[in-house]
Design a protein around this motif. Structure first.
Motif, PDB file in Angstrom:
ATOM      1  N   SER A 104       0.918  -1.309   0.095  1.00  0.00           N
ATOM      2  CA  SER A 104      -0.091  -0.123  -0.019  1.00  0.00           C
ATOM      3  C   SER A 104       0.894   1.258  -0.083  1.00  0.00           C
ATOM      4  N   TRP A 105       2.092   1.264  -0.563  1.00  0.00           N
ATOM      5  CA  TRP A 105       2.930   2.337  -0.606  1.00  0.00           C
ATOM      6  C   TRP A 105       2.303   3.557  -1.175  1.00  0.00           C
ATOM      7  N   ASN A 106       1.497   3.305  -2.477  1.00  0.00           N
ATOM      8  CA  ASN A 106       1.063   4.376  -2.945  1.00  0.00           C
ATOM      9  C   ASN A 106       0.093   5.042  -1.906  1.00  0.00           C
ATOM     10  N   GLY A 107      -0.609   4.526  -1.412  1.00  0.00           N
ATOM     11  CA  GLY A 107      -1.668   5.049  -0.467  1.00  0.00           C
ATOM     12  C   GLY A 107      -1.091   5.474   0.708  1.00  0.00           C
ATOM     13  N   ILE A 108       0.130   4.879   1.291  1.00  0.00           N
ATOM     14  CA  ILE A 108       0.948   5.620   2.350  1.00  0.00           C
ATOM     15  C   ILE A 108       1.441   7.055   1.852  1.00  0.00           C
ATOM     16  N   TYR A 109       2.167   7.003   0.415  1.00  0.00           N
ATOM     17  CA  TYR A 109       2.783   7.895  -0.019  1.00  0.00           C
ATOM     18  C   TYR A 109       1.563   9.192  -0.317  1.00  0.00           C
TER      19      TYR A 109
ATOM     20  N   SER B  70      -1.203   9.326   1.712  1.00  0.00           N
ATOM     21  CA  SER B  70      -1.829   9.923   2.908  1.00  0.00           C
ATOM     22  C   SER B  70      -0.623  10.621   3.702  1.00  0.00           C
ATOM     23  N   VAL B  71       0.448  10.317   3.653  1.00  0.00           N
ATOM     24  CA  VAL B  71       1.657  10.862   4.291  1.00  0.00           C
ATOM     25  C   VAL B  71       2.330  11.891   3.875  1.00  0.00           C
ATOM     26  N   PHE B  72       2.742  11.829   2.702  1.00  0.00           N
ATOM     27  CA  PHE B  72       3.598  13.003   2.109  1.00  0.00           C
ATOM     28  C   PHE B  72       2.923  13.757   0.939  1.00  0.00           C
ATOM     29  N   ASP B  73       1.517  13.150   0.514  1.00  0.00           N
ATOM     30  CA  ASP B  73       1.175  14.097  -0.515  1.00  0.00           C
ATOM     31  C   ASP B  73      -0.500  13.991  -0.534  1.00  0.00           C
ATOM     32  N   ASP B  74      -1.026  14.462   0.685  1.00  0.00           N
ATOM     33  CA  ASP B  74      -2.208  14.369   0.800  1.00  0.00           C
ATOM     34  C   ASP B  74      -2.940  15.736  -0.010  1.00  0.00           C
ATOM     35  N   PRO B  75      -3.818  15.503  -0.670  1.00  0.00           N
ATOM     36  CA  PRO B  75      -4.312  16.838  -1.674  1.00  0.00           C
ATOM     37  C   PRO B  75      -4.634  17.745  -0.678  1.00  0.00           C
ATOM     38  N   ILE B  76      -5.264  17.621   0.464  1.00  0.00           N
ATOM     39  CA  ILE B  76      -5.881  18.898   1.284  1.00  0.00           C
ATOM     40  C   ILE B  76      -4.656  19.278   2.426  1.00  0.00           C
ATOM     41  N   THR B  77      -3.877  18.227   2.946  1.00  0.00           N
ATOM     42  CA  THR B  77      -3.004  18.575   4.027  1.00  0.00           C
ATOM     43  C   THR B  77      -1.646  18.350   3.613  1.00  0.00           C
TER      44      THR B  77
ATOM     45  N   PRO C 294      -2.634   2.086   6.681  1.00  0.00           N
ATOM     46  CA  PRO C 294      -1.121   2.118   5.808  1.00  0.00           C
ATOM     47  C   PRO C 294      -0.369   2.899   6.808  1.00  0.00           C
ATOM     48  N   SER C 295      -0.871   4.126   7.104  1.00  0.00           N
ATOM     49  CA  SER C 295       0.024   5.059   7.729  1.00  0.00           C
ATOM     50  C   SER C 295       0.622   4.473   8.995  1.00  0.00           C
ATOM     51  N   ALA C 296      -0.311   3.685   9.795  1.00  0.00           N
ATOM     52  CA  ALA C 296      -0.099   3.175  11.100  1.00  0.00           C
ATOM     53  C   ALA C 296       1.008   2.357  10.644  1.00  0.00           C
ATOM     54  N   ALA C 297       0.913   1.488   9.799  1.00  0.00           N
ATOM     55  CA  ALA C 297       2.007   0.446   9.401  1.00  0.00           C
ATOM     56  C   ALA C 297       3.279   1.008   9.009  1.00  0.00           C
ATOM     57  N   PHE C 298       3.279   1.945   8.302  1.00  0.00           N
ATOM     58  CA  PHE C 298       4.464   2.790   8.106  1.00  0.00           C
ATOM     59  C   PHE C 298       5.325   3.180   9.221  1.00  0.00           C
ATOM     60  N   LEU C 299       4.527   3.738  10.469  1.00  0.00           N
ATOM     61  CA  LEU C 299       5.071   4.451  11.502  1.00  0.00           C
ATOM     62  C   LEU C 299       5.631   3.009  12.333  1.00  0.00           C
ATOM     63  N   SER C 300       4.879   2.184  12.246  1.00  0.00           N
ATOM     64  CA  SER C 300       5.141   0.996  13.208  1.00  0.00           C
ATOM     65  C   SER C 300       6.597   0.243  12.554  1.00  0.00           C
ATOM     66  N   MET C 301       6.595   0.238  11.378  1.00  0.00           N
ATOM     67  CA  MET C 301       7.736  -0.407  10.825  1.00  0.00           C
ATOM     68  C   MET C 301       8.891   0.551  10.964  1.00  0.00           C
ATOM     69  N   ILE C 302       9.088   2.051  11.063  1.00  0.00           N
ATOM     70  CA  ILE C 302       9.786   2.896  11.456  1.00  0.00           C
ATOM     71  C   ILE C 302      10.589   2.519  12.801  1.00  0.00           C
ATOM     72  N   LEU C 303       9.570   2.231  13.555  1.00  0.00           N
ATOM     73  CA  LEU C 303       9.552   2.247  15.074  1.00  0.00           C
ATOM     74  C   LEU C 303      10.408   0.707  15.249  1.00  0.00           C
ATOM     75  N   ILE C 304       9.994  -0.161  14.631  1.00  0.00           N
ATOM     76  CA  ILE C 304      10.488  -1.481  14.610  1.00  0.00           C
ATOM     77  C   ILE C 304      11.912  -1.574  14.116  1.00  0.00           C
TER      78      ILE C 304
END
Ligand SMILES: Nc1ncnc2c1ncn2[C@@H]1O[C@H](COP(=O)(O)OP(=O)(O)OP(=O)(O)O)[C@@H](O)[C@H]1O
Ligand SMILES: [Mg+2]
Lengths: 581, 385
Positions: free
Chosen positions: A69-74, A76-83, A274-284
């Motif tokens: 779900s990298w695209n989704g993560i990308y 929502s995390v880096f390139d959200d249309p609004i935020t 997806p974002s939760a997974a991303f951050l979890s992965m960084i932490l682990i």
């Protein structure tokens, strides 16, 4: 003038040829049968398989989720249309905050923990046993109860600020209070680790240095510290990762300031997997890197042992300096760790039936517990849950932990075994919320879809979490026992399972008991991962979090004391069994 | 200058449950090389640690050169210590180990180098200066421990079983080197050992300890020939102890009865002895002091008569050789005496070659045995613990 040995008489029992060996009894026969290689291989395979499902599976599925779900993560995390990349900025902030807090807390612990560890291993005095127990005490306090206790002491007007007649708490919830909490929470780990190191290190090296004329400080710097270096680094990294991943206590004292593990929980709650997974992965990943560093490099780091400055070091070794150092270590321990960690107990006693200030029954423990929302019932249901979960997970851990420990000590599998050995420790240092989330992904509706959040998923998570606590002490004991003992039993005709039952198992008993108790307390107090996978089920630590959120402090306090009582009893048992071994 | 004195020094551990040293009073002259012996756990190491300040006495006073040490930390006492397991700092090279005591005293590099190198030369380790402890053999480690202690130039040196880990051959050579070194440096030294022979061979004095107390302190010959107790007699050398009772006790002699109506020995007593008449007693003979006399006619030289008058002061008892064991230069005999006692004798193999197993012989006991009152607990006295 010993009597010379005489030859045994010719017709001794030892030389009789007419004694037939009897038929083996059922137990011995079974043991002999199951000692065959194929059963051993089956057991090994089963154990490893279980381990793969338990720990590797979730980790793989976490990484898988991130990749797929990298695209989704990308987006929502880096390139959200609004935020835009606000989420990434938040992650950066929370990670930064977590690292900062972990670093500062570990640093403080090291400074106040070193003298304490030294006092506890190198001095003899009255009340040493008591002090030793007191130092371990915060470990018996489950993290959410600990967080609550610190919040009461530092953060509310019912704690220390009350002594000064202030309306508000000394520290409002936020990074500083989190740091204080983490100091209290990692302190016993640091001191315990350092203690083990100093205990194992022969005091005789220090004696030798002293007889050669080195004053106390010089002895520590040139002899003790270099030898203890590995252990000190290991202890520090462990404490650092624990602080990095701590969730249960942090949630309670954080206020509006989130840390990285808390943000994982928040992301998961808002269904942003997806974002939760991303951050979890960084932490682990961070924890894994720390673990690797620990295993590979700690041996190679040099300690600066430069020239001795006799005057200064002699001055630092004088009695006044020593006394000052010891008393500061002691006082800081009492003020920063002991009292805050145990503060709930006097609080609950004071607020039990009447408000100590106004005399009314508002906000008292009794009123709060027996309010219409039926907290009393909730408390006992969740106590039942907590006990059942702790019991079942400990049982499962033991079932697979024993063969795992044997594998790790006895099998000669080279690199593969080393990897296994390292992976066992992952749950020990990986942030619990991240690990819990990984397990949710693996077992839950988005993975194998075997367990829904709730009782059994909590158990799976706790099994993973407690596994190292069971396996490590058993390994330690097996390694200490003399392998020749088993060889001796084998040459005397015992099958390998019989040897295991009659020789190995009795030796391992204290290790097993210690491991079980550790695992049980750990499970009783676990919060971070449990929150992620609990669904509608409540354990006692979760209740405490809930009640602090709804500002039912008195009820939360009572639940904390209950949890502390349980854990403390278990800790006492632990000490007893340790002493007997 | 460094005369060591201990006055009523006691040390207990675990709140009095373990008594390691029990009212030890002791004085060691400047320049003496003293050996400390005793069964395992009798408090030898603890005693050394008390004097060097590594442990604090529960009570009592320790003086060195007349100065009370109680206020001084171990690093201020300047007492060298060679540890039982050497305790060579594993993270430092041989040179750094030996230089350590000088570095922490703040000497300049040049002095440190000179002294440390000389110390290493004295133990012939100058070639291994840059090696790490794990590369060294046990004898080398032992030498580093010694060099490190003497490099501080302390005038007192304690050695806790320094040779314990060496194999017996090397040990015998090394012990003489050690003595030479200690004497040439003019040190006052106390060495713990479990090897009685070593203590007698190179010690000026020997202290025997047991259960935290000092049993006897004296020259090796004194301890060997005039042991103060059965325990000490049994601890050094090999001794036959005979049980019996005494009669006719005078100021310097008495009669010892091996049995009522059995063999009687006339023996000499030391002046000032405490022996009472008609009491049980024990006498001891070193096994090399027991004489064996061939009685079979045909084994004697022609013309030679069995003439006991020639050895007028020899008490004899009949016996029968049960075993004759050849042990190189010596032969050991196990003999059943006619009264049922069993004794041993050890003599040069060259003589007595003709005494064989099964022979009837006369066993001769001289008139100067060690004489002891019958102890309360004979088993304890004869145990080595
Ligand atoms: N730190 C300690 N704590 C408790 N007991 C101790 C301690 N040090 C020594 N002991 C006890 O004191 C007694 C004397 O010990 P010590 O080491 O002095 O004996 P030792 O004569 O040197 O024995 P060995 O010949 O085996 O070296 C023993 O019973 C020992 O168990
Ligand atoms: Mg000793």
């Amino acid at each position: 003038m010993e009597a010379p040995t005489t030859d045994p008489p010719a017709r001794s029992e030892l030389s009789r040829q007419d004694i037939k060996p009897p038929r083996l009894g059922l137990q011995l026969r079974l043991e002999k049968y199951f000692s065959k290689d194929k059963f051993r291989i089956a057991l090994d395979t089963g154990t490893i398989g279980f381990f793969l499902f338990l720990i590797i599976g979730p980790l793989v599925s976490l990484v898988g989720t991130v990749i797929f779900s990298w695209n989704g993560i990308y987006t929502s995390v880096f390139d959200d249309p609004i935020t835009g990349n606000v989420q990434w900025q938040i992650m950066g902030t929370v990670l930064g905050r977590s690292f900062e807090i972990a670093a500062i807390a570990t640093g403080i612990d090291l400074v106040i923990g070193l003298p304490m560890a030294f006092i506890l291993t190198r001095y003899e005095f009255r009340g040493k046993k008591l002090l030793d127990t007191l130092v371990d005490l915060p470990m018996a306090v489950p993290t959410s109860a600990l967080g609550f206790s610190l919040y009461l002491f530092w953060g509310s007007n019912m704690g220390i600020s009350g002594l000064f007649g202030l309306e508000q708490g000394f520290l409002s919830p936020g990074p500083i209070l989190i740091t204080f909490t983490h100091v209290a929470f990692t302190y016993p780990f640091i001191v315990r680790n350092l203690k083990v190191i100093f205990q194992e290190q022969s005091k005789l090296y220090e004696d030798a240095a002293k007889t050669l004329g080195a004053p106390g400080f010089t002895v520590f710097r040139t002899v003790t510290a270099p030898l203890a270096k590995e252990g000190i680094i290991a202890g520090t990294i462990l404490a650092f990762t624990r602080s990095l991943g701590e969730t249960g206590a942090t949630i309670i004292v954080a206020g509006i300031f989130e840390t990285a593990p808390m943000y994982v929980v928040a992301l998961k709650d808002s269904l942003n997997f997806p974002s939760a997974a991303f951050l979890s992965m960084i932490l682990i990943l961070v924890s894994l890197v720390a673990l690797m560093f620990l295993r590979i490099f700690s041996r190679r780091i040099g300690f600066p042992v430069s020239k001795v400055v006799p005057k200064v070091e002699r001055a630092l070794s004088t009695r006044p300096v020593r006394v000052a150092r010891n008393s500061i270590g002691m006082v800081l321990f009492i003020i920063i760790v002991l009292i805050p960690a145990m503060y709930t107990i006097p609080y609950v006693i004071e607020w039990f039936a009447v408000n100590p200030f106004t005399g009314s029954t508002n906000n008292t423990v009794l009123e709060s517990l027996f309010a219409p929302d039926n907290k009393w019932a909730w408390l006992w249901v969740s106590t039942g849950n907590s006990l059942a979960i702790a019991g079942i997970s400990t049982g499962i851990c033991l079932l697979f932990g024993l063969p795992m420990a044997m594998i790790l000590v006895k099998r000669k599998w080279g690199k593969m075994k080393e990897l296994l050995d390292a992976l066992i420790d992952v749950p020990l240092i990986a942030p619990t919320a991240a690990l819990g989330f990984a397990m949710y992904l693996f077992w839950g509706p988005f993975g194998l879809n075997v367990f829904q959040p709730g009782f059994w998923l909590i158990i799976m998570v706790h099994v993973a979490m407690c596994f190292p606590y069971i396996v490590r002490p058993i390994i330690a004991i097996i390694e200490k026992t003399d392998p020749e003992l088993e060889s001796a039993a084998r040459t005397l005709g015992a099958s390998s399972l019989t040897t295991f039952r009659t020789i190995t198992l009795p030796k391992m008993k204290p290790g097993i008991i210690a491991g079980m108790i550790m695992s049980f307390t750990r499970s009783m107090g676990e919060t971070g991962a449990t929150i992620v996978v609990s669904g509608l089920i409540r354990t006692v630590p979760l209740l405490i979090v809930d009640w602090v959120e709804t500002r039912d402090l008195a009820a939360a306090g009572f639940a904390s004391v209950l949890l502390i009582a349980f854990s403390f009893i278990v800790l006492l048992l632990l000490r007893k069994t340790m002493e007997h071994s | 200058m460094p005369k060591i004195e201990l006055l009523h020094v006691s040390k207990t551990f675990d709140e009095g449950k373990v008594v390691a040293n029990d009212d030890v009073t002791l004085s060691i002259e400047d320049g003496a090389f003293v050996f400390l012996l005793g069964p395992s756990g009798c408090g030898k190491t603890t005693l050394l640690k008390l004097i060097s300040g590594l442990e604090t006495p529960t009570s009592g006073t320790i003086l060195v050169g007349g100065i009370d040490l109680s206020k001084l930390n171990p690093e201020e006492r300047s007492i060298g210590f060679v540890f039982q397991h050497f305790e060579i700092f594993p993270a430092m090279t041989v040179f750094e180990n030996v230089a350590y005591g000088l570095v922490v005293r703040g000497y300049d590099d040049e002095t440190i180098e000179k002294i440390a190198e000389e110390a290493l030369r004295l133990v012939s380790l100058e070639g291994r200066m840059l090696a790490y402890p794990k590369e060294l053999s046990t004898p080398e480690l032992q030498k580093v421990g010694l060099a490190r202690a003497i490099a501080t130039r302390s005038k007192i040196l304690f050695l806790d079983e320094p040779l314990g880990k060496l194999d017996p051959k090397i040990r015998k050579v090394f012990r003489h080197e050690l003595r030479r070194l200690i004497k040439s440096l003019g040190l006052t030294a106390i060495q713990v050992t479990h090897d009685q022979e070593e203590a007698m061979a190179i010690g000026d004095q020997i202290i025997v300890m047991r259960q935290g107390k000092i049993l006897q302190h004296g020259k090796p010959e004194d301890l060997y020939y005039r042991p103060g107790s059965i325990f000490v007699a049994n601890f050094f050398g090999e001794t036959n102890f005979l049980e019996g009772f005494v009669s006719g006790v005078g100021p310097d002699s008495c009669v010892f009865h091996l049995h009522l109506g059995g063999p009687k020995f006339e023996i000499k007593l030391q002046h000032g002895h405490q022996l009472k008449n008609h009491v049980q007693a024990i006498i001891g003979y070193r096994i090399e002091d027991v004489e064996l006399i061939q009685t079979k006619q045909e084994e004697r030289e022609p013309g030679e008569e069995l003439d006991l008058e020639e050895k007028p002061r020899l008490n004899t008892v009949k016996g029968r050789v049960r075993e004759a064991i050849f042990i190189g230069p010596m032969k050991r005999f196990i003999i059943d005496l006619e009264n049922g006692d069993e004794i041993q004798a050890k003599h040069s193999s060259k003589f007595l070659i003709d005494i064989r197993e099964g022979d009837e012989i006369l066993v001769g006991f001289h008139e100067n045995p060690m004489v002891f009152e019958y102890p309360k607990d004979i088993r304890a006295e004869l145990s080595k613990a």
